[in-house]
Design an enzyme around this catalytic site. Structure first.
Site, PDB file in Angstrom:
ATOM      1  CE1 TYR A   1      -3.339   2.749   0.159  1.00 58.26           C
ATOM      2  CE2 TYR A   1      -2.267   3.296   2.447  1.00 58.26           C
ATOM      3  CZ  TYR A   1      -3.299   3.743   1.589  1.00 58.26           C
ATOM      4  OH  TYR A   1      -3.944   4.863   1.618  1.00 58.26           O
TER       5      TYR A   1
ATOM      6  NE  ARG B   1      -3.232   7.500  -3.990  1.00 60.48           N
ATOM      7  CZ  ARG B   1      -4.066   7.045  -3.160  1.00 60.48           C
ATOM      8  NH1 ARG B   1      -5.543   7.011  -3.404  1.00 60.48           N
ATOM      9  NH2 ARG B   1      -3.958   7.105  -1.706  1.00 60.48           N
TER      10      ARG B   1
ATOM     11  CE1 TYR C   1      -4.503   9.955   7.760  1.00 61.38           C
ATOM     12  CE2 TYR C   1      -3.835   8.151   6.366  1.00 61.38           C
ATOM     13  CZ  TYR C   1      -4.994   8.635   7.218  1.00 61.38           C
ATOM     14  OH  TYR C   1      -6.105   8.228   7.221  1.00 61.38           O
TER      15      TYR C   1
ATOM     16  NE  ARG D   1      -9.535  11.419   5.934  1.00 60.79           N
ATOM     17  CZ  ARG D   1      -8.825  10.406   6.376  1.00 60.79           C
ATOM     18  NH1 ARG D   1      -9.205   9.157   5.816  1.00 60.79           N
ATOM     19  NH2 ARG D   1      -7.855  10.769   6.946  1.00 60.79           N
TER      20      ARG D   1
ATOM     21  CD  GLU E   1     -11.243   1.596   2.870  1.00 61.80           C
ATOM     22  OE1 GLU E   1     -10.269   1.246   3.362  1.00 61.80           O
ATOM     23  OE2 GLU E   1     -11.451   1.911   1.765  1.00 61.80           O
TER      24      GLU E   1
HETATM   25  C1  3EB Z   1      -7.666   5.720   5.793  1.00 60.23           C
HETATM   26  O1  3EB Z   1      -8.754   6.590   6.100  1.00 60.23           O
HETATM   27  C2  3EB Z   1      -8.122   4.404   5.413  1.00 60.23           C
HETATM   28  O2  3EB Z   1      -5.362   5.338  -0.302  1.00 60.23           O
HETATM   29  O3  3EB Z   1      -7.019   6.072  -1.572  1.00 60.23           O
HETATM   30  C3  3EB Z   1      -9.388   4.912   2.645  1.00 60.23           C
HETATM   31  C4  3EB Z   1      -9.793   5.758   1.520  1.00 60.23           C
HETATM   32  C5  3EB Z   1      -8.065   4.531   2.824  1.00 60.23           C
HETATM   33  C6  3EB Z   1      -8.779   5.913   0.373  1.00 60.23           C
HETATM   34  C7  3EB Z   1      -6.585   5.582  -0.605  1.00 60.23           C
HETATM   35  C8  3EB Z   1      -7.219   5.017   1.682  1.00 60.23           C
HETATM   36  C9  3EB Z   1      -7.360   5.282   0.689  1.00 60.23           C
HETATM   37  O4  3EB Z   1      -6.484   5.984   5.653  1.00 60.23           O
HETATM   38  C10 3EB Z   1      -7.630   4.039   4.226  1.00 60.23           C
END
Ligand code: 3EB
Length: 332
Positions: free
Chosen positions: A142, A149, A202, A215, A322
């Site tokens: 990941y 990306r 992050y 989000r 998820e």
């Molecule tokens: C998170 O909130 C959980 O890398 O495109 C959720 C939605 C998550 C999209 C992405 C990752 C992605 O980090 C993981």
């Protein structure tokens, strides 16, 4: 069943046999049958197998084709596209893994398709990454995906912290890297969750490059507004919470989705989205957790959710569930 053409975009899952007005179809589970859907995702449908087809419906006439290996179909307002990449066609180059290269190449293709076909706004992406939690050459897959990306966003002159698409990232047991997406001619509003640190911020403990997604995104179209809720998990701030407790993780995830719905309503006061009115796709790591997840969602919503469930790996090992969602509100 929704009829195409009633509004610029509708969404349906279940038995979708609509012969016309289909912008894109994606089948989850079941056998790979040519022509059964535009796209097949190898994830088992819970609780009992079979296949579920999802469809993005819109009115024709459509333009369709293959452009730099990206399959697409578009009309006046929207473009649905998909890229499938075999990692085996990329060789490791020093620190750069085949998956990182495939992820970068996939997103670069998406961005060039969008530029050349006149749909510059990437609104919603689905990222399916085989063996997402495996580590190769010291790097979790990941994380390698996130590097590729973000490299593509930078190489294509796109911002890594503004105007990002909503997204989901899940792991399939096997198969190719699969990216599919919806793009528009007009800009969507990106929505962040005040309970969570934005993923694009992050800290380094989650990998050398942050994930490039918002989000949620909110797209205005003639006659309707579409809310795309990204894959949402039991994360508060930037930390995974309720380790090992699938019921608590599901509740926390639903509170995160409620918060995103409230943010969307703040930005679109006339439309009044509600969590109970959304259509959900639920990714569960352990199939045995299906009853607990479905029951917890129903209790939270106070009704049976409009949802379907598939088995998939989630991009942090400790996350058990998820949940993503879509809501489309017509003119009132
Ligand atoms: C998170 O909130 C959980 O890398 O495109 C959720 C939605 C998550 C999209 C992405 C990752 C992605 O980090 C993981």
């Amino acid at each position: 069943m929704l009829r195409a053409g009633e509004q610029v975009l509708s969404y349906a899952h279940g038995q979708v046999d609509t012969p016309t007005g289909v912008l894109g179809r994606v089948a989850y589970g079941g056998e790979v049958i040519d022509g059964c859907a535009d796209l097949h995702v190898p994830m088992a449908v819970l609780p009992s197998g079979g296949a579920i087809t999802t469809a993005w419906l819109s009115a024709g006439p459509f333009t369709e084709g293959t452009y730099q290996c990206c399959r697409y179909r578009s009309n006046t307002h929207l473009l649905f596209g998909a890229v499938r990449l075999a990692e085996s066609t990329y060789a490791r180059a020093g620190d750069v893994s085949p998956l990182e290269q495939a992820s970068r190449a996939g997103y670069e293709r998406i961005f060039s398709v969008l530029a050349d076909l006149g749909f510059p706004e990437l609104v919603r992406c689905w990222n399916y990454i085989p063996q997402i939690n495996q580590t190769h050459a010291g790097m979790e897959r990941y994380r390698a995906f996130n590097i590729g990306r973000q490299e593509a966003f930078i190489a294509s002159g796109r911002s890594c912290d503004e105007n990002l698409p909503a997204a989901s990232a899940l792991g399939a047991a096997d198969g190719d890297l699969l990216l599919y997406f919806l793009a528009a001619r007009t800009r969507a509003v990106s929505i962040e969750n005040p309970r969570q640190l934005s993923a694009f911020r992050y800290p380094g403990q989650y990998g050398p490059r942050s994930p490039s997604f918002a989000r949620a995104s909110l797209l205005s179209l003639p006659g309707c507004e579409a809310l795309f809720v990204s894959g949402t998990a039991s994360i508060v701030g930037h930390e995974s919470v309720h380790l090992g407790d699938v019921v608590a993780q599901t509740n926390e995830t639903m509170v995160n989705i409620d918060t995103l719905v409230a943010e969307a309503n703040r930005m679109s006061p006339t439309r009044q989205f509600s969590t109970a009115g959304l259509e959900f796709k639920v990714f569960i790591r352990h199939p045995a957790d299906y009853p607990a997840v479905a029951d917890t969602m129903a209790r939270h919503l106070g009704c049976v959710p409009n949802a379907f469930y598939v088995q998939a790996d989630v991009c942090r090992r400790e996350l058990l569930v998820e949940i993503e969602a879509v809501g489309i509100r017509g003119a009132t």
